[in-house]
Each structure stands twice: as C-alpha cells, then as structure tokens.
Motif scaffolding. Structure first.
Motif, PDB file in Angstrom:
ATOM      1  N   ALA A 272       0.826  -1.218   0.000  1.00  0.00           N
ATOM      2  CA  ALA A 272       0.000   0.000   0.000  1.00  0.00           C
ATOM      3  C   ALA A 272       0.854   1.259   0.000  1.00  0.00           C
ATOM      4  CB  ALA A 272      -0.921  -0.011   1.218  1.00  0.00           C
ATOM      5  N   GLY A 273       2.094   1.138   0.410  1.00  0.00           N
ATOM      6  CA  GLY A 273       2.984   2.290   0.442  1.00  0.00           C
ATOM      7  C   GLY A 273       3.497   2.709  -0.917  1.00  0.00           C
ATOM      8  N   ASN A 274       3.180   1.931  -1.917  1.00  0.00           N
ATOM      9  CA  ASN A 274       3.566   2.285  -3.284  1.00  0.00           C
ATOM     10  C   ASN A 274       2.761   3.507  -3.724  1.00  0.00           C
ATOM     11  OD1 ASN A 274       3.998   2.503  -6.036  1.00  0.00           O
ATOM     12  ND2 ASN A 274       3.809   0.298  -6.433  1.00  0.00           N
TER      13      ASN A 274
ATOM     14  N   GLN B   2      -7.228   0.620  -6.233  1.00  0.00           N
ATOM     15  CA  GLN B   2      -6.293  -0.450  -5.865  1.00  0.00           C
ATOM     16  C   GLN B   2      -6.123  -0.531  -4.345  1.00  0.00           C
ATOM     17  OE1 GLN B   2      -3.208   1.138  -8.538  1.00  0.00           O
ATOM     18  NE2 GLN B   2      -3.106  -0.913  -9.498  1.00  0.00           N
ATOM     19  N   LEU B   3      -6.108   0.622  -3.711  1.00  0.00           N
ATOM     20  CA  LEU B   3      -6.003   0.630  -2.256  1.00  0.00           C
ATOM     21  C   LEU B   3      -7.245   0.004  -1.616  1.00  0.00           C
ATOM     22  CD1 LEU B   3      -4.486   4.181  -1.577  1.00  0.00           C
ATOM     23  CD2 LEU B   3      -3.325   1.961  -1.444  1.00  0.00           C
ATOM     24  N   LYS B   4      -8.399   0.229  -2.255  1.00  0.00           N
ATOM     25  CA  LYS B   4      -9.623  -0.359  -1.713  1.00  0.00           C
ATOM     26  C   LYS B   4      -9.652  -1.882  -1.907  1.00  0.00           C
ATOM     27  CE  LYS B   4     -12.609   3.689  -1.601  1.00  0.00           C
ATOM     28  NZ  LYS B   4     -13.900   4.289  -1.967  1.00  0.00           N
TER      29      LYS B   4
ATOM     30  N   PHE C 170      -5.383   0.385   9.876  1.00  0.00           N
ATOM     31  CA  PHE C 170      -4.890   0.116   8.523  1.00  0.00           C
ATOM     32  C   PHE C 170      -6.070   0.059   7.552  1.00  0.00           C
ATOM     33  CE2 PHE C 170      -2.525  -3.255   5.767  1.00  0.00           C
ATOM     34  CZ  PHE C 170      -2.215  -2.286   4.820  1.00  0.00           C
ATOM     35  N   TYR C 171      -7.100  -0.661   7.963  1.00  0.00           N
ATOM     36  CA  TYR C 171      -8.302  -0.788   7.123  1.00  0.00           C
ATOM     37  C   TYR C 171      -8.923   0.588   6.843  1.00  0.00           C
ATOM     38  CZ  TYR C 171     -13.128  -1.985   5.879  1.00  0.00           C
ATOM     39  OH  TYR C 171     -14.349  -2.070   5.250  1.00  0.00           O
ATOM     40  N   ASN C 172      -9.066   1.375   7.884  1.00  0.00           N
ATOM     41  CA  ASN C 172      -9.684   2.705   7.723  1.00  0.00           C
ATOM     42  C   ASN C 172      -8.824   3.628   6.860  1.00  0.00           C
ATOM     43  OD1 ASN C 172     -11.884   2.001   9.292  1.00  0.00           O
ATOM     44  ND2 ASN C 172     -10.983   2.757  11.192  1.00  0.00           N
ATOM     45  N   LEU C 173      -7.502   3.522   7.021  1.00  0.00           N
ATOM     46  CA  LEU C 173      -6.604   4.360   6.238  1.00  0.00           C
ATOM     47  C   LEU C 173      -6.740   4.069   4.743  1.00  0.00           C
ATOM     48  CD1 LEU C 173      -4.252   6.428   6.125  1.00  0.00           C
ATOM     49  CD2 LEU C 173      -2.678   4.475   6.391  1.00  0.00           C
TER      50      LEU C 173
ATOM     51  N   PRO D 278      -5.043  10.819   2.707  1.00  0.00           N
ATOM     52  CA  PRO D 278      -4.622  11.947   3.532  1.00  0.00           C
ATOM     53  C   PRO D 278      -3.164  12.318   3.249  1.00  0.00           C
ATOM     54  CG  PRO D 278      -4.684   9.935   4.822  1.00  0.00           C
ATOM     55  CD  PRO D 278      -5.291   9.600   3.490  1.00  0.00           C
ATOM     56  N   ALA D 279      -2.823  13.522   3.572  1.00  0.00           N
ATOM     57  CA  ALA D 279      -1.464  14.003   3.306  1.00  0.00           C
ATOM     58  C   ALA D 279      -0.420  13.219   4.104  1.00  0.00           C
ATOM     59  CB  ALA D 279      -1.377  15.492   3.636  1.00  0.00           C
ATOM     60  N   ASN D 280      -0.817  12.761   5.279  1.00  0.00           N
ATOM     61  CA  ASN D 280       0.143  12.018   6.123  1.00  0.00           C
ATOM     62  C   ASN D 280      -0.015  10.508   5.972  1.00  0.00           C
ATOM     63  OD1 ASN D 280      -2.320  11.708   7.394  1.00  0.00           O
ATOM     64  ND2 ASN D 280      -1.515  12.093   9.459  1.00  0.00           N
ATOM     65  N   PHE D 281      -0.463  10.090   4.800  1.00  0.00           N
ATOM     66  CA  PHE D 281      -0.692   8.657   4.528  1.00  0.00           C
ATOM     67  C   PHE D 281       0.545   7.833   4.852  1.00  0.00           C
ATOM     68  CE2 PHE D 281      -0.711   4.903   1.814  1.00  0.00           C
ATOM     69  CZ  PHE D 281      -1.985   4.395   1.996  1.00  0.00           C
ATOM     70  N   SER D 282       1.691   8.252   4.379  1.00  0.00           N
ATOM     71  CA  SER D 282       2.932   7.495   4.589  1.00  0.00           C
ATOM     72  C   SER D 282       3.295   7.435   6.065  1.00  0.00           C
ATOM     73  CB  SER D 282       4.081   8.121   3.795  1.00  0.00           C
ATOM     74  OG  SER D 282       3.826   8.046   2.413  1.00  0.00           O
ATOM     75  N   THR D 283       3.070   8.512   6.799  1.00  0.00           N
ATOM     76  CA  THR D 283       3.372   8.542   8.228  1.00  0.00           C
ATOM     77  C   THR D 283       2.476   7.568   8.986  1.00  0.00           C
ATOM     78  OG1 THR D 283       4.045  10.860   8.074  1.00  0.00           O
ATOM     79  CG2 THR D 283       3.525  10.010  10.268  1.00  0.00           C
ATOM     80  N   GLN D 284       1.192   7.599   8.648  1.00  0.00           N
ATOM     81  CA  GLN D 284       0.264   6.675   9.295  1.00  0.00           C
ATOM     82  C   GLN D 284       0.614   5.219   8.958  1.00  0.00           C
ATOM     83  OE1 GLN D 284      -4.007   7.511   9.470  1.00  0.00           O
ATOM     84  NE2 GLN D 284      -3.613   9.496   8.456  1.00  0.00           N
ATOM     85  N   LEU D 285       0.993   4.972   7.724  1.00  0.00           N
ATOM     86  CA  LEU D 285       1.350   3.619   7.297  1.00  0.00           C
ATOM     87  C   LEU D 285       2.590   3.130   8.048  1.00  0.00           C
ATOM     88  CD1 LEU D 285       0.088   1.639   5.323  1.00  0.00           C
ATOM     89  CD2 LEU D 285       1.703   2.429   3.584  1.00  0.00           C
ATOM     90  N   SER D 286       3.529   4.043   8.261  1.00  0.00           N
ATOM     91  CA  SER D 286       4.746   3.696   8.998  1.00  0.00           C
ATOM     92  C   SER D 286       4.408   3.316  10.444  1.00  0.00           C
ATOM     93  CB  SER D 286       5.721   4.873   8.969  1.00  0.00           C
ATOM     94  OG  SER D 286       6.872   4.581   9.719  1.00  0.00           O
ATOM     95  N   SER D 287       3.477   4.054  11.029  1.00  0.00           N
ATOM     96  CA  SER D 287       3.044   3.754  12.395  1.00  0.00           C
ATOM     97  C   SER D 287       2.352   2.391  12.460  1.00  0.00           C
ATOM     98  CB  SER D 287       2.096   4.851  12.886  1.00  0.00           C
ATOM     99  OG  SER D 287       1.623   4.559  14.176  1.00  0.00           O
TER     100      SER D 287
END
Length: 304
Positions: A97-99, A106-108, A199-202, A209-218
C-alpha cells in the motif's frame, strides 16, 4: 489316656475343616491369580499395596492431566503461529500500500483483503481447545474473549487470570492465556486489532490523507510490535510444553515402577500354588477317608 468317641469325632472334623479351608484359599488364589485375595492373607503386604496403589492413582492422574495440557498448549501454539504468519502477510500488504503509484481503487482492493485477514485474526484469538474451552480469555473459558463489531472495533471480554493444571505433585502449568496480554499492550487490551482496524480505515480514505505514509509507517511499527509479542508468548508456551513432556516421561517411568512393586507384592507364584493345591486336595481326601474309617469303629467290630 482314654480317648472318647466325641474327641475322635471333633479332631477328625477339625482336620477336615482345616484342609478344606486351605484348599478353598488356594483355589481363590488360582482363580484371581493374586497372592493377597483379602487383607488377612498378608496384612503387611496388603497395607503396602494400598499405599502403592494410592500413589499410582495420583501419578496416573498427573499423567492424564499432562495429556490434556499438551493438547491445549499444542493448539494454542499452532494458533499463535498462524496469527503470527497472518501479521506477516498484513505487513506485506502495508508495504504494498505504500507504493505511491497505486490508485484509490487499488487501495480499496487491498482494504478488502485486510478485512478478511482481520476476521481471520479474530478467529485465531478466539481459538478453543478440544473441549470447547476458549484459550485466550484467561479464566473465562465459556465465551469468545474477543468480540468485533461491524466497524472492526474489538472488545476483550476475558479476565486477567489463567487456568492452571497440576502435572506433578509440585508443579502446575497454565493452559490458558490472558488475551489482553497476547493481543494487546500496556495502552490497549486489543492493540493488534486496533492496528489492523486503523490500517483498514486508512486504506478507505478518499482522497488519501497528506500524512498517509506517516500513518502507514506507524501501522507497520504496530504490526512489528505485535509479532514480537506473539513470539514471546509462543516461546513461553513452547517452554511449558517441553517441561510437561519431561514430567510426562517421569510419570510414565513411575507408573512402571509402581506396577512392578505391586506385582512383587501380589503376583502369584503359579507353579508353587498349583503344587500346594494338589497337596491340599490329597490331604483333604486323606483326612476325609481317615475320619470315615475312624468314626465307623466300634467295640462290636471286634466281637464275633
């Protein structure tokens, strides 16, 4: 010394009774293949046999308990191994998903996959043993310890105790786990599920969201921590299985020793007993014949 007719009769009858008792006792021993049929046969051996039998019974119960412990712990360890593997697959999905080139559709699609894994993870957390007892609710074994709603929020309904089983005179081992410690952490009883839900909600946010990568890292960090926690619990269960196996082996060896001791105390010397039985038969027949002849004697037998 005068020998009365009654004295002759009494002595003869007593002799027959004694030989009959001996014959009956030997016959009982041959029928049961036991040397001690009743405690009076050998009071000392009978007392020792009672003590050994009680010890053997306790030991057999520990061995039986150990079988149940092994079954429950094996199921639990397998379940945790599966859950750990599922977390690894979720990490792969998070990396995928980080791609940054993936479209919202695709994310859905990944989101749908995450939900399936979430449901499977809840299933692992609600694993039960062969008797239907839940393994991750602590002492609460009759109902699923983790309950999820349609929004992927999970509630832990178990307690903080663990069910212990006695596997030796000195040792008890827990066969259930505190689910909030297995699938949670210091801040949440359901940390693992919270991470998967986030993860599911993201993945479902559109636009991203703008901080998608940050949330994914968490989320990846949370999955890593969850794997470490599950591996720690697995190691604990593996240690208990190993200890139980050792004590099971000791218990089985003890069972052989108890049976040998009982055999030494109670087993019949068959050749000797058969020989004694034959002699007792002859003695009874001889005493009966002698009594018959003696009791038939009279002074008139000698007068003609």
């Amino acid at each position: 010394m005068r020998i009365s007719t009654s004295m002759v009769f009494t002595q003869g009858y007593t002799g027959i009774q004694g030989n009959q008792y001996t014959l009956n006792k030997l016959q009982e021993q041959l029928s049961t293949q036991k040397r001690v049929v009743v405690p009076s046969d050998d009071p000392v051996a009978s007392a020792q046999m009672l003590e050994v039998s009680q010890s053997e019974g306790r030991n057999l119960q520990f061995v039986k308990n150990g079988d149940a412990v092994e079954s429950s712990l094996a199921i639990s360890e397998t379940s945790l191994n599966s859950a750990n593997g599922l977390l690894a697959s979720l990490k792969e999905l998070a990396i995928q998903a980080g791609n940054g080139g993936l479209a919202t559709t695709q994310l859905k699609m990944i989101q749908t996959d995450v939900k399936e894994r979430f449901n499977q993870l809840v299933s692992y957390a609600n694993t039960s043993d062969s008797r239907g007892n839940y393994l991750y609710g602590g002492n609460a074994i009759d109902s699923p310890p983790f309950v999820a709603d349609s929004s992927l929020n999970v509630t832990y309904t178990g307690d903080t105790g663990r069910r212990d089983v006695q596997i030796s005179a000195e040792r008890q081992v827990p066969i259930t786990e505190v689910g909030s410690a297995v699938y949670g952490n210091a801040s949440s009883d359901t940390a693992v599920f919270d991470t998967v839900r986030d993860f599911y909600n993201l993945l479902g946010q559109d636009p991203k969201p703008a901080n998608f990568s940050t949330q994914l890292s968490s989320i990846l960090s949370g999955l890593d921590a969850a794997q470490v926690n599950l591996s720690t619990v697995q190691a604990s269960i593996g240690s208990r299985r190993s200890e139980n196996e050792t004590l099971q082996s000791v218990g089985q060896d003890l069972d052989v020793q108890y049976k040998t001791r009982l055999s030494n105390l109670d087993d019949l010397d068959l050749p000797k007993t058969i020989s004694d039985f034959t002699l007792a038969q002859s003695a009874l027949q001889y005493s009966q014949l002698t009594f018959q002849k003696v009791s038939g004697l009279s002074l008139f037998n000698y007068l003609s």
